[in-house]
Design an enzyme around this catalytic site. Structure first.
Site, short mmCIF file in Angstrom:
data_model
loop_
_atom_site.label_atom_id
_atom_site.label_comp_id
_atom_site.label_asym_id
_atom_site.label_seq_id
_atom_site.Cartn_x
_atom_site.Cartn_y
_atom_site.Cartn_z
N LYS A 148 -8.18 12.62 5.98
CA LYS A 148 -7.90 12.55 4.55
C LYS A 148 -8.11 13.92 3.91
O LYS A 148 -9.09 14.59 4.20
CB LYS A 148 -8.83 11.52 3.88
CG LYS A 148 -8.44 10.08 4.15
CD LYS A 148 -9.33 9.11 3.40
CE LYS A 148 -8.95 7.68 3.68
NZ LYS A 148 -7.65 7.28 3.10
N ARG B 82 -4.83 -2.12 8.54
CA ARG B 82 -3.87 -3.13 8.99
C ARG B 82 -3.92 -3.30 10.51
O ARG B 82 -3.58 -4.35 11.03
CB ARG B 82 -2.46 -2.78 8.49
CG ARG B 82 -1.91 -1.52 9.04
CD ARG B 82 -0.68 -1.05 8.27
NE ARG B 82 -1.04 -0.32 7.05
CZ ARG B 82 -0.16 0.19 6.20
NH1 ARG B 82 1.13 0.04 6.40
NH2 ARG B 82 -0.57 0.84 5.12
N1 BES Z 1 -8.91 2.87 2.99
C1 BES Z 1 -7.66 3.40 2.64
C2 BES Z 1 -7.14 2.87 1.33
C3 BES Z 1 -7.93 3.23 0.08
C4 BES Z 1 -7.51 4.26 -0.72
C5 BES Z 1 -9.01 2.49 -0.30
C6 BES Z 1 -8.18 4.57 -1.87
C7 BES Z 1 -9.69 2.79 -1.47
C8 BES Z 1 -9.29 3.82 -2.25
C9 BES Z 1 -6.61 3.10 3.73
O1 BES Z 1 -7.10 2.96 5.01
C10 BES Z 1 -5.65 4.23 3.73
O2 BES Z 1 -6.07 5.31 4.03
N2 BES Z 1 -4.40 3.98 3.39
C11 BES Z 1 -3.40 4.97 3.35
C12 BES Z 1 -2.16 4.38 3.96
C13 BES Z 1 -1.09 5.37 4.27
C14 BES Z 1 -1.52 6.30 5.37
C15 BES Z 1 0.16 4.63 4.64
C16 BES Z 1 -3.16 5.36 1.90
O3 BES Z 1 -3.34 4.52 1.00
O4 BES Z 1 -2.85 6.51 1.65
ZN ZN Z 2 -7.26 4.85 6.04
#
Ligand code: BES
Ligand code: ZN
Ligand code: ZN
Length: 460
Positions: A242, A316
Site C-alpha cells: 500500500k 476476497r
Molecule cells: N483492506 C482493504 C480495504 C480497505 C480500504 C479497508 C480502506 C479500510 C479502509 C482491502 O484489502 C484492499 O486493500 N482493497 C483494495 C482492493 C483493490 C486492490 C482492488 C482497495 O480498496 O484498494
Molecule cells: Zn488489501
C-alpha cells in the site's frame, strides 16, 4: 455500566446529576436547590426528533457528562421519548445501547491522567420502570458490552493482534457462554485445502488461523445462520504494498472478523433461539520473499481457482475459502462481513455499509433492521453482468476487476462465485470501520455491525 431504579431524585446521593432537556441550543450544567446539579441538553425541535437523532442524543448525554467528569446520572425514561412511537422496551434498549457505546474509550495503551479516567459508572432510572423497560435496559447493556468488546479488538495494534491472538480472544470472549470455539492451525487449514487462506498468509511470520464458533440456541438439526468475518489482522497490501498513508489503520482490517466473533457471543448472551455459526479466516498480509506474487493461482476449498492480480485484494481470497467451508453446515443463510474495498467509501461515504443480498426481501428487511439497530446499510446490485469483469485467464476468477469502475460491486460478484448453494448476504463495512466526528463515539473503531447482526439473528 450499572442501572439502578429509584422513584425520585431526592432518594439519590447528592453527586448524582439529573438529565433534562431544553429547547435552547446550548448544553449547560444547572445548579439546583440543595447543592444538586442537572445537565441540560438543548433539543431545538423536540417534536421533529427522529430515531436517528435520538441515538445521537443518548450518546451526547454520556459524552457531555464524561467531559464534566460526572460518573453518576439520573434520568426519566419518558423524557427521552419525545414524540416517537417506541415501546418502553425498545426505548430502554436504544438508550442503554447508546449510553454504553458513548461510555467507551480505548485507553489500554495510554498512561492514565492524574485525576483518573472519566467513565460513567451508574445510571439511575427515575419514576416507574416497568419490567419490559428493565428488560430493554438489560438487553441494551449486553449489546453495548459486545459492541465495545469488538471495538477493543479492532483498536488493538497489529503487533499485538496476530491471527493466533485473535483466536485466543475468541476463546476468551466465549467463556461462560454456550458458544464452542475451535481454532484450526496451519496444518489443518492445509488438510482442508484452503489454498486462499494459506496463500495470503504465506508472506507472514505469523501463521494463519481459521476460527470456528458454534452456538446452538435452536433445535438440534435446525439449519444454522453462518456469519463469516474477514480477519486480516494487518493489511500491508503484500507485494502490491500500500502506498503512502493508505496503510494507516490497516490493523483494523479484521473489523469484520471481530464483529462476527462478538455477534456469536452476543447471540448466546441474549439467549437467541437460533443455531449460529461464526467463521473467521485470520491472516496477516505481508510483503516478503515467501509471499504471493501477482499472477499466482490459488486453489480454494471448493476446487475453484483464483488468479491473483493484486495481492492487496486479499480479503476476497480468504473469504472464498470461508464461504466454501460454510456450505458444510447446510446453512439457512450465510452473511459475510468485511472491510473489503475502499471503493465502498467512494460509493457511500462513511455513513452506511454496502449491502448485497441474493434475496430481495431479505435485503429490504436488513435495511429496516439497519435503521432500527443504528448500523445503517444501503443496497447495491448483484447483477451477473458485473461478473464478466472478474473472469480469469489462467485461473477461474480474478481477484481484481478488469474495469476501473464499480469496485464494491465487482468484489461482491467475485465472492458470489464462492457463495454457492445457500442464500447469501454480503456487507462491505469499509465505510463504518472508523467512527465519525459528531457521532459522539470515541475516535477509532465504530463496532459495526454487531448491533445489526444481533437483530438479524433474532428477527430474520
Ligand atoms: N483492506 C482493504 C480495504 C480497505 C480500504 C479497508 C480502506 C479500510 C479502509 C482491502 O484489502 C484492499 O486493500 N482493497 C483494495 C482492493 C483493490 C486492490 C482492488 C482497495 O480498496 O484498494
Ligand atoms: Zn488489501
Ligand atoms: Zn484488506
Amino acid at each position: 455500566m450499572r442501572y439502578i431504579f429509584s422513584k425520585a431524585i431526592e432518594d439519590l446521593p447528592k453527586e448524582v446529576v439529573f438529565v433534562q432537556f431544553s429547547k435552547e441550543k446550548e448544553t449547560y450544567v444547572v445548579q439546583l436547590e440543595g447543592g444538586r446539579k442537572a445537565l441540560s441538553l438543548g433539543v431545538e425541535e423536540p417534536e421533529k426528533l427522529t430515531r436517528r437523532k435520538l441515538v445521537l442524543l443518548a450518546r451526547q448525554v454520556v459524552a457531555v457528562a464524561k467531559a464534566h467528569r460526572f460518573s453518576r446520572l439520573a434520568f426519566s425514561l419518558q423524557d427521552f421519548r419525545f414524540s416517537l412511537k417506541l415501546s418502553d422496551k425498545d426505548l430502554a434498549e436504544l438508550l442503554a445501547v447508546n449510553f454504553g457505546m458513548a461510555n467507551y474509550e480505548f485507553v489500554e495503551y495510554k498512561t492514565p491522567p492524574k485525576e483518573g479516567w472519566s467513565f460513567m459508572e451508574e445510571i439511575a432510572v427515575l419514576g416507574k420502570v416497568c419490567s419490559e423497560a428493565k428488560k430493554g435496559l438489560e438487553r441494551g447493556n449486553l449489546i453495548a458490552g459486545e459492541v465495545n468488546a469488538c471495538r477493543d479488538l479492532v483498536n488493538t495494534p497489529g503487533i499485538d493482534m496476530p491471527p493466533r491472538v485473535l483466536a485466543e480472544c475468541a476463546q476468551k470472549a466465549a467463556q461462560g457462554t454456550k458458544v464452542k470455539v475451535k481454532a484450526l492451525g496451519k496444518q489443518e487449514i492445509e488438510k482442508l485445502g484452503m489454498g486462499g487462506v494459506l496463500g495470503v498468509s504465506r508472506g507472514s511470520a505469523e501463521e494463519p488461523r481459521f476460527i470456528i464458533m458454534e452456538y446452538q440456541g435452536g433445535k438440534k438439526g435446525e439449519k444454522p445462520v453462518v456469519l463469516v468475518g474477514k480477519g486480516v489482522t494487518f493489511d500491508t497490501g503484500g507485494l502490491n504494498v500500500k502506498p503512502g498513508d493508505a496503510m494507516t489503520d490497516m490493523h483494523m482490517d479484521m473489523a469484520g472478523g471481530a464483529a462476527v466473533l462478538h455477534s456469536v457471543v452476543l447471540a448466546a448472551k441474549l439467549g437467541i433461539k437460533k443455531n449460529v455459526v461464526g467463521l473467521v479466516p485470520a491472516v496477516e498480509n505481508m510483503p516478503s520473499g515467501t509471499g504471493l506474487h501477482p499472477g499466482d493461482v490459488l486453489r480454494t476449498i471448493s476446487g475453484k481457482t483464483i488468479e491473483v492480480l493484486n495481492t492487496d485484494a486479499e480479503g476476497r481470497i480468504i473469504l472464498a475459502d470461508a464461504l466454501g467451508y460454510a456450505k458444510r453446515y447446510n446453512p439457512k443463510l450465510v452473511v459475510d462481513v468485511a472491510t473489503l474495498v475502499g471503493a465502498a467509501l467512494v460509493a457511500l461515504g462513511q455513513r452506511a455499509s454496502a449491502l448485497f443480498a441474493t434475496d430481495e426481501r431479505t435485503s429490504q428487511k436488513i435495511q429496516e433492521l439497519g435503521e432500527e439497530s443504528g448500523d445503517y446499510v444501503w443496497p447495491m446490485p448483484l447483477w451477473d453482468e458485473y461478473a464478466e469483469d472478474v473472469k480469469g485467464t489462467t485461473g477461474d476468477w480474478l481477484n481484481t476487476s478488469k474495469s476501473r469502475y464499480g469496485g464494491v460491486i465487482t468484489a461482491a460478484l467475485f465472492l458470489k462465485q464462492f457463495a454457492e448453494g445457500y442464500p447469501w448476504v454480503h456487507l462491505d463495512i469499509c465505510p463504518r470501520m472508523i467512527a465519525l466526528e459528531g457521532e459522539y463515539l470515541a475516535k477509532g473503531a465504530a463496532g459495526a455491525p454487531v448491533r445489526l447482526l444481533a437483530k438479524m439473528l433474532e428477527r430474520l
